[in-house]
Scaffold this motif. Structure first.
Motif, PDB file in Angstrom:
ATOM      1  N   TYR A 180       7.950  -1.737  -3.609  1.00  0.00           N
ATOM      2  CA  TYR A 180       8.088  -2.993  -4.350  1.00  0.00           C
ATOM      3  C   TYR A 180       6.778  -3.767  -4.452  1.00  0.00           C
ATOM      4  CZ  TYR A 180      13.181  -2.637  -4.479  1.00  0.00           C
ATOM      5  OH  TYR A 180      14.460  -2.237  -4.735  1.00  0.00           O
ATOM      6  N   VAL A 181       6.046  -3.927  -3.348  1.00  0.00           N
ATOM      7  CA  VAL A 181       4.857  -4.784  -3.342  1.00  0.00           C
ATOM      8  C   VAL A 181       3.678  -4.144  -2.616  1.00  0.00           C
ATOM      9  CG1 VAL A 181       6.043  -6.997  -3.616  1.00  0.00           C
ATOM     10  CG2 VAL A 181       5.791  -6.000  -1.330  1.00  0.00           C
ATOM     11  N   ALA A 182       3.645  -2.815  -2.510  1.00  0.00           N
ATOM     12  CA  ALA A 182       2.532  -2.106  -1.853  1.00  0.00           C
ATOM     13  C   ALA A 182       2.267  -2.672  -0.461  1.00  0.00           C
ATOM     14  CB  ALA A 182       1.282  -2.169  -2.716  1.00  0.00           C
ATOM     15  N   SER A 183       3.342  -3.079   0.222  1.00  0.00           N
ATOM     16  CA  SER A 183       3.271  -3.640   1.574  1.00  0.00           C
ATOM     17  C   SER A 183       2.322  -4.831   1.685  1.00  0.00           C
ATOM     18  CB  SER A 183       2.881  -2.553   2.585  1.00  0.00           C
ATOM     19  OG  SER A 183       3.934  -1.628   2.739  1.00  0.00           O
ATOM     20  N   ARG A 184       2.113  -5.521   0.556  1.00  0.00           N
ATOM     21  CA  ARG A 184       1.303  -6.742   0.511  1.00  0.00           C
ATOM     22  C   ARG A 184      -0.078  -6.528   1.132  1.00  0.00           C
ATOM     23  NH1 ARG A 184       5.224 -10.503  -0.889  1.00  0.00           N
ATOM     24  NH2 ARG A 184       7.314 -10.102  -0.098  1.00  0.00           N
ATOM     25  N   GLY A 185      -0.682  -5.393   0.860  1.00  0.00           N
ATOM     26  CA  GLY A 185      -1.973  -5.085   1.459  1.00  0.00           C
ATOM     27  C   GLY A 185      -3.067  -4.749   0.462  1.00  0.00           C
ATOM     28  N   VAL A 186      -2.939  -5.191  -0.790  1.00  0.00           N
ATOM     29  CA  VAL A 186      -3.917  -4.849  -1.827  1.00  0.00           C
ATOM     30  C   VAL A 186      -5.000  -5.923  -1.871  1.00  0.00           C
ATOM     31  CG1 VAL A 186      -4.264  -4.268  -4.256  1.00  0.00           C
ATOM     32  CG2 VAL A 186      -2.084  -3.720  -3.137  1.00  0.00           C
ATOM     33  N   GLY A 187      -6.265  -5.509  -1.759  1.00  0.00           N
ATOM     34  CA  GLY A 187      -7.383  -6.437  -1.776  1.00  0.00           C
ATOM     35  C   GLY A 187      -7.657  -7.002  -3.158  1.00  0.00           C
ATOM     36  N   PRO A 188      -8.470  -8.079  -3.251  1.00  0.00           N
ATOM     37  CA  PRO A 188      -8.702  -8.760  -4.534  1.00  0.00           C
ATOM     38  C   PRO A 188      -9.304  -7.875  -5.622  1.00  0.00           C
ATOM     39  CG  PRO A 188      -9.354 -10.179  -2.723  1.00  0.00           C
ATOM     40  CD  PRO A 188      -9.036  -8.842  -2.117  1.00  0.00           C
ATOM     41  N   VAL A 194       4.386 -10.221 -10.550  1.00  0.00           N
ATOM     42  CA  VAL A 194       4.751  -9.403  -9.400  1.00  0.00           C
ATOM     43  C   VAL A 194       3.520  -8.854  -8.692  1.00  0.00           C
ATOM     44  CG1 VAL A 194       4.934  -7.172 -10.602  1.00  0.00           C
ATOM     45  CG2 VAL A 194       6.391  -7.624  -8.620  1.00  0.00           C
ATOM     46  N   ARG A 195       2.415  -8.716  -9.390  1.00  0.00           N
ATOM     47  CA  ARG A 195       1.215  -8.172  -8.758  1.00  0.00           C
ATOM     48  C   ARG A 195       0.650  -9.144  -7.718  1.00  0.00           C
ATOM     49  NH1 ARG A 195       0.143  -3.337  -9.452  1.00  0.00           N
ATOM     50  NH2 ARG A 195      -1.071  -3.843  -7.624  1.00  0.00           N
ATOM     51  N   PHE A 196       0.885 -10.450  -7.879  1.00  0.00           N
ATOM     52  CA  PHE A 196       0.362 -11.403  -6.908  1.00  0.00           C
ATOM     53  C   PHE A 196       1.136 -11.334  -5.588  1.00  0.00           C
ATOM     54  CE2 PHE A 196      -1.228 -13.063 -10.892  1.00  0.00           C
ATOM     55  CZ  PHE A 196      -2.545 -13.350 -10.561  1.00  0.00           C
ATOM     56  N   TYR A 197       2.329 -10.746  -5.619  1.00  0.00           N
ATOM     57  CA  TYR A 197       3.048 -10.538  -4.363  1.00  0.00           C
ATOM     58  C   TYR A 197       2.387  -9.471  -3.507  1.00  0.00           C
ATOM     59  CZ  TYR A 197       6.859 -12.917  -6.867  1.00  0.00           C
ATOM     60  OH  TYR A 197       7.618 -13.800  -7.578  1.00  0.00           O
ATOM     61  N   THR A 198       1.507  -8.651  -4.107  1.00  0.00           N
ATOM     62  CA  THR A 198       0.899  -7.550  -3.364  1.00  0.00           C
ATOM     63  C   THR A 198      -0.340  -7.969  -2.592  1.00  0.00           C
ATOM     64  OG1 THR A 198      -0.499  -6.831  -5.217  1.00  0.00           O
ATOM     65  CG2 THR A 198       1.737  -5.939  -5.118  1.00  0.00           C
ATOM     66  N   ASN A 199      -0.842  -9.190  -2.816  1.00  0.00           N
ATOM     67  CA  ASN A 199      -2.009  -9.668  -2.064  1.00  0.00           C
ATOM     68  C   ASN A 199      -1.638  -9.988  -0.620  1.00  0.00           C
ATOM     69  OD1 ASN A 199      -3.170 -11.005  -5.031  1.00  0.00           O
ATOM     70  ND2 ASN A 199      -4.520  -9.836  -3.706  1.00  0.00           N
ATOM     71  N   PRO A 200      -2.588  -9.896   0.295  1.00  0.00           N
ATOM     72  CA  PRO A 200      -2.283 -10.213   1.699  1.00  0.00           C
ATOM     73  C   PRO A 200      -1.905 -11.671   1.927  1.00  0.00           C
ATOM     74  CG  PRO A 200      -4.307  -8.905   1.542  1.00  0.00           C
ATOM     75  CD  PRO A 200      -3.931  -9.313   0.148  1.00  0.00           C
ATOM     76  N   ASP A 201      -2.529 -12.606   1.177  1.00  0.00           N
ATOM     77  CA  ASP A 201      -2.246 -14.023   1.394  1.00  0.00           C
ATOM     78  C   ASP A 201      -2.616 -14.813   0.141  1.00  0.00           C
ATOM     79  OD1 ASP A 201      -5.093 -14.330   1.468  1.00  0.00           O
ATOM     80  OD2 ASP A 201      -5.077 -13.901   3.617  1.00  0.00           O
TER      81      ASP A 201
END
Length: 522
Positions: free
Chosen positions: A35-43, A253-260
């Motif tokens: 769903y969100v690449a475990s929220r670990g995608v860098g900028p 939805v892509r912004f959900y994949t950022n760490p913070d």
């Protein structure tokens, strides 16, 4: 034009896309990965992926075609599509990431504490996603027909199959890598031919030496706002493009994949830079089309100007190679945007319509089933719709997004007075009005009066109406504000280092995200 070279380039792009997706599969092990690449995608990676999926058929083909046909007025498209991310940066990116939601319906339920708001949001995500899929499949059919002479349905089905194969194995984790790869490929595919075209134009002494098709009267083209109802149409387009990006499900939805939240803001800044550089190229193609391929306007083939320019200027291997490169870039545009749309729609379908039980395997299985459904319905709608110009079809999708999720996000994030009844009323009114305009335009309803003008560009009416409906509905039901609105607003706006309870969103426990770490869970 050599179809074999173009077909070979498209096959190479498809295989490369699947290979990159297969590499991402190595890291896809959990439902959160899908769903969100475990929220670990860098900028940087996320910005490349966002740019890859955002630069769709309308950006790659439609902008140049509209500038060729209608001139400087159409510069509002690339300006608006880029400026929309400035609004995302200021108003939405960081708070949305802090919400901990997976999808827009998750956010709607978290903020309003209402299942009805979630259901309405889910229906709108599916509708916008499918509406946006139509021009992607249309563009694929146009590209293969222009470059190889194959029927349009061949390109549409080919994109659908590759999208399924790219999304099914690894979900968002795989799609992130594929879309980042597609951005840089699309940039190269436009930059290389336009460099050769400009060099050839300069070396041969201008357009006449290259071979124009006669004198072109460009008086109307260089005078913006010169046509009937031009002022309204321009401002309506500006509203749709500026605010529509804020409400596109596959972008949000892509912004959900950022760490913070900080990473989400940095991602948006990089996206602004990447899009600004890219959109210079379709504009150049539109201007060159005015000089070298103006006959495409009379022939009704303006969307193909990017594909046809290299072969009109260069013969032999160079012309064939540049045409194949442009064709490969166009195919990448359809693939990247389609995969993002399918992921966003499949995420909502699997959470809200296909849920039959808990568990890791169930979540992944339903996501894959939803993926196949989303692609199949998108192809079917493409077959049923009339031949609306690619860029205008995307304008309509932006108008719907601007009239629904933009008000929900802005008011939901920045106004604690928003109630569930107000939110639902605004979504229904905004979605109903803009959706009616889309149906009328897509299926060929043509009117010459003011109603027809509004139908063709509805955002100037539907966006203010949706905002007003949400505000008025909330004021009339102020006694029914969500019980935990104060805690939710703190959750959205407080910095991450405060270590509030920001665990992943669970629809069945939408109101449990209290600020205090020891809060009782319902």
């Amino acid at each position: 034009m050599n179809p074999a070279a173009t077909i070979g380039a498209i096959i190479v792009v498809s295989i490369a896309s699947l290979a990159v997706g297969a590499f991402g599969l190595r890291f896809s092990r959990t439902v959160s990965d899908f769903y969100v690449a475990s929220r670990g995608v860098g900028p940087l990676l996320n910005a490349s992926a966002i740019s890859g999926e955002y630069l769709s058929a309308a950006s790659f083909l439609g902008v140049a075609g509209l500038i060729l046909a209608r001139g400087v007025d159409m510069l509002w498209l690339p300006v608006g599509w880029t400026a929309g991310y400035l609004l995302l940066l200021v108003f939405v990116a960081a708070p949305l990431r802090r919400s901990g939601a997976y999808t827009l319906p998750d956010f709607a339920q978290l903020r309003t504490e209402s299942q009805t708001a979630r259901r309405v949001s889910s229906a709108l995500v599916v509708a916008i996603g499918l509406l946006y899929l139509i021009p992607q499949f249309q563009g694929a059919g146009l590209t293969l027909r222009t470059l190889t002479g194959a029927p349009s349905w061949v390109g549409q089905v080919a994109v659908a199959v590759v999208v399924c194969l790219a999304v099914l194995p690894g979900g968002m984790r795989s799609v992130t890598l594929v879309q980042a790869f597609h951005y840089w490929l699309k940039l190269l595919a436009l930059l290389t031919p336009v460099f050769f075209l400009l060099v050839a134009l300069a070396a041969r002494g201008g357009a006449d030496a290259v071979g124009t098709l006669g004198t072109v009267d460009v008086t109307d083209w260089v005078e913006p706002l010169a046509g009937d109802h031009a002022l309204y149409l321009t401002y309506s387009l500006v509203l749709a493009t500026f605010f529509g990006a804020m409400g596109l499900p596959h972008v949000v939805v892509r912004f959900y994949t950022n760490p913070d939240g900080r990473a989400a803001r940095r991602t948006t800044l990089v996206v602004l830079a990447l899009l600004s550089g890219f959109y210079l190229l379709p504009i150049l193609y539109g201007v060159l089309g005015r000089l070298l391929a103006f006959d495409l306007v009379a022939a009704g083939r303006t969307d193909s100007v990017v594909l046809e320019l290299p072969s009109r200027v260069f013969d032999g291997v160079l012309g064939q190679g540049l045409t194949a490169l442009v064709g490969a870039g166009a195919f990448a545009a359809f693939l990247s945007t389609s995969t993002g749309l399918v992921v966003s729609v499949a995420g909502v379908l699997s959470q809200d319509l296909l849920r039959s039980g808990p568990g890791h395997r169930h979540g992944i299985r339903t996501f894959r089933i939803a993926t196949v459904i989303a692609v199949a319905v998108g192809v079917a709608l493409t077959f049923l719709s009339v031949n609306v110009p690619v860029a205008h079809a995307v304008e309509l999708a932006f108008a719907v997004a601007a009239s629904t999720f933009c008000p929900l996000l802005v008011l939901g994030i920045w106004w604690r007075g928003l109630t569930a009844i107000g939110a639902v009323a605004g979504l229904v009114v905004g979605g109903g009005l803009s959706g009616s305009a889309v149906v009328a335009t897509t299926f060929g309803v043509d009117r010459g009066d003011w109603l027809g003008v509004i139908i063709s560009q509805p955002a100037a009416v539907t966006v203010p109406t949706a905002f007003a409906t949400m505000v008025l509905g909330s004021l009339l039901t102020r006694a029914r504000r969500p019980e935990h609105v104060a805690q939710t607003m703190v959750r959205l706006h407080a910095p991450e280092h405060l270590e509030l309870n920001r665990g992943p969103f669970h629809p069945e426990r939408a109101t449990v995200h209290r600020v205090e770490p020891t809060a009782r869970r319902r």
